[in-house]
Scaffold this active site. Structure first.
Site, mmCIF file in Angstrom:
data_model
loop_
_atom_site.group_PDB
_atom_site.id
_atom_site.type_symbol
_atom_site.label_atom_id
_atom_site.label_comp_id
_atom_site.label_asym_id
_atom_site.label_seq_id
_atom_site.Cartn_x
_atom_site.Cartn_y
_atom_site.Cartn_z
ATOM 1 N N TYR A 154 0.823 -1.207 0.000
ATOM 2 C CA TYR A 154 0.000 0.000 0.000
ATOM 3 C C TYR A 154 0.859 1.260 0.000
ATOM 4 O O TYR A 154 0.463 2.295 -0.549
ATOM 5 C CB TYR A 154 -0.953 -0.004 1.195
ATOM 6 N N GLU A 173 -7.971 -7.480 5.331
ATOM 7 C CA GLU A 173 -7.115 -8.506 4.731
ATOM 8 C C GLU A 173 -6.328 -9.270 5.794
ATOM 9 O O GLU A 173 -6.140 -10.493 5.682
ATOM 10 C CB GLU A 173 -6.175 -7.860 3.705
#
Length: 411
Positions: A98, A140
């Site tokens: 990310y 996640e």
């Protein structure tokens, strides 16, 4: 929750950023793949990149999330986030990635928007990004914890069945002999294959058997333009994978599921349901019907499917057979043309029509929960008809094969 100052800034700049988000995402992917080409080779779907659908999906999700933060400050679009997180987890996306996305995405924003990206604007959109990213990372992480970590496991093909001229079903068992993890009807697995050029491409396929089996079963429709990236994996599987070969599969993921346990427990046995599919979208619906049959579901179940012809209707015997075990089921199939298997007797009383799926004359019980899978135009049409019949939008759930181009319409 977005801070008050950032909310005002995002609201003021959303038209500018939203209007340019397509160009921003195009430059984002170009910059990231130039810096990290292995991501395009081994993680991202080259077919979706070539078609531009992944850029559209990313643009839609960012715009939808920012709009949600501004318009509903006390809420969070959990359905949208869960769908993205399940797809990310099936690919093995890590929290560290990310930061890489952030670097290249914000470089693209600055490049496209230019001087309008003041420090205040940059800070506001940075807050939007990390609110979304951190929410996805948390979901996640929970998904990985449920499955004992991320990654792929080797499975051996034990059977291959030609369902139609273009659809093959693969049945696999764990190559290491360890038990297969549980899954929920409607979920999918990521399948990783090594192609001739050395790329390790990944595609998602819905599991088409009911839960409880130690065997994994998924069906693959061949994309005929095998020369394009869009068809490279399906053609590889059809041409090169046979009994005894091994494939790398992820754990099962996906949020289009019945109930909360994947076994029928916790799901109201009299709840009216509608399972609508088109083409290869039949795969998760067959698994759901198998689960309902095993659970002894007593309530009404509308089974709706559209296809090119009876000969192209993959898993038709299972589709009809599972429905035939449900006392409250009614089955309605639409075929664009009646060729091939049209003369075969169905497993039980099945209504066949010519043309596209049309629910105009179908009675939909009050309180119906609908599950849709198929091409976007099909799902949009069915969703509109269901809403017109009084089905609550919140009770209409869907699965998309490939990038979710419907994200911006969710909420």
């Amino acid at each position: 929750m977005l801070s008050e100052q950032s909310t005002a800034t995002v609201r003021a700049t959303l038209p500018v950023v939203g209007g340019a988000i397509g160009e921003i995402t195009e430059r984002f992917y170009a910059g990231m793949f130039a810096a990290r080409p292995e991501l395009l080779r081994d993680l991202f779907n080259r077919g979706n990149q070539a078609a531009g659908t992944q850029r559209q999906a990313l643009a839609g999700s960012i715009a939808a999330f920012a709009t949600y933060l501004v318009d509903r400050p006390d809420e969070r679009p959990d359905a949208m986030l869960a769908r993205i997180a399940h797809k990310h987890a099936s690919l093995g996306v890590t929290a560290e990635q990310y930061a890489l996305v952030h670097e290249h995405l914000f470089a693209a924003i600055a490049e496209v928007i230019g001087e309008a990206v003041t420090p205040e604007v940059a800070a506001a959109w940075d807050e939007v990004y990390w609110l979304m990213a951190n929410a996805l990372i948390a979901i996640e992480r929970r998904l990985y914890d449920e499955h004992g970590g991320a990654g792929f496991r080797e499975w051996e093909v034990v059977e291959r069945v030609a369902e139609t001229a273009d659809v093959a079903t693969f049945r696999l068992r764990p190559a290491d002999g360890r038990p297969a993890p549980d899954f929920r009807a409607g979920q999918y697995v990521s399948v990783q294959v090594e192609l001739a050029d050395g790329a390790r491409q990944i595609r998602q396929y819905s599991l088409s058997a009911a839960p409880g089996s130690p065997i994994r079963q998924f069906s693959v429709k061949r994309v005929h333009d095998g020369a394009s990236p869009d068809g490279e994996v399906s053609n590889h599987l059809h041409a090169r994978v046979h009994v005894g070969d091994r494939l790398h599969l992820s754990a099962p993921y996906g949020d289009l599921v019945l109930g909360e346990t994947g076994t029928g427990a916790g799901f109201e046995t009299d709840a009216p349901l509608l399972l609508a599919s088109a083409g290869i979208g039949v795969t998760p619906m067959v698994a759901m019907l198998g689960q309902l049959a095993d659970a002894g579901h007593q309530g009404p179940v509308l089974v709706v499917h559209g296809d090119g012809s009876p000969a192209e209707h993959a898993l038709r015997a299972d589709h009809e057979g599972y429905a035939g075990k449900l006392p409250g089921a009614s089955v309605h199939f639409w075929y664009e043309r009646h060729t091939g298997r049209a003369a075969e007797a169905p497993a039980f009383d099945t209504t066949h029509r010519t043309g596209l799926v049309d629910l105009t004359d179908i009675a939909v019980p009050k309180g119906t929960r609908a599950y849709l899978c198929g091409p976007l135009p099909f799902m949009r049409a069915v969703r509109a008809q269901l809403i017109g019949k009084g089905v609550a939008p919140a009770d209409i759930h869907y699965e998309v094969f490939g990038p979710d181009l419907w994200l911006a319409q969710e909420g």
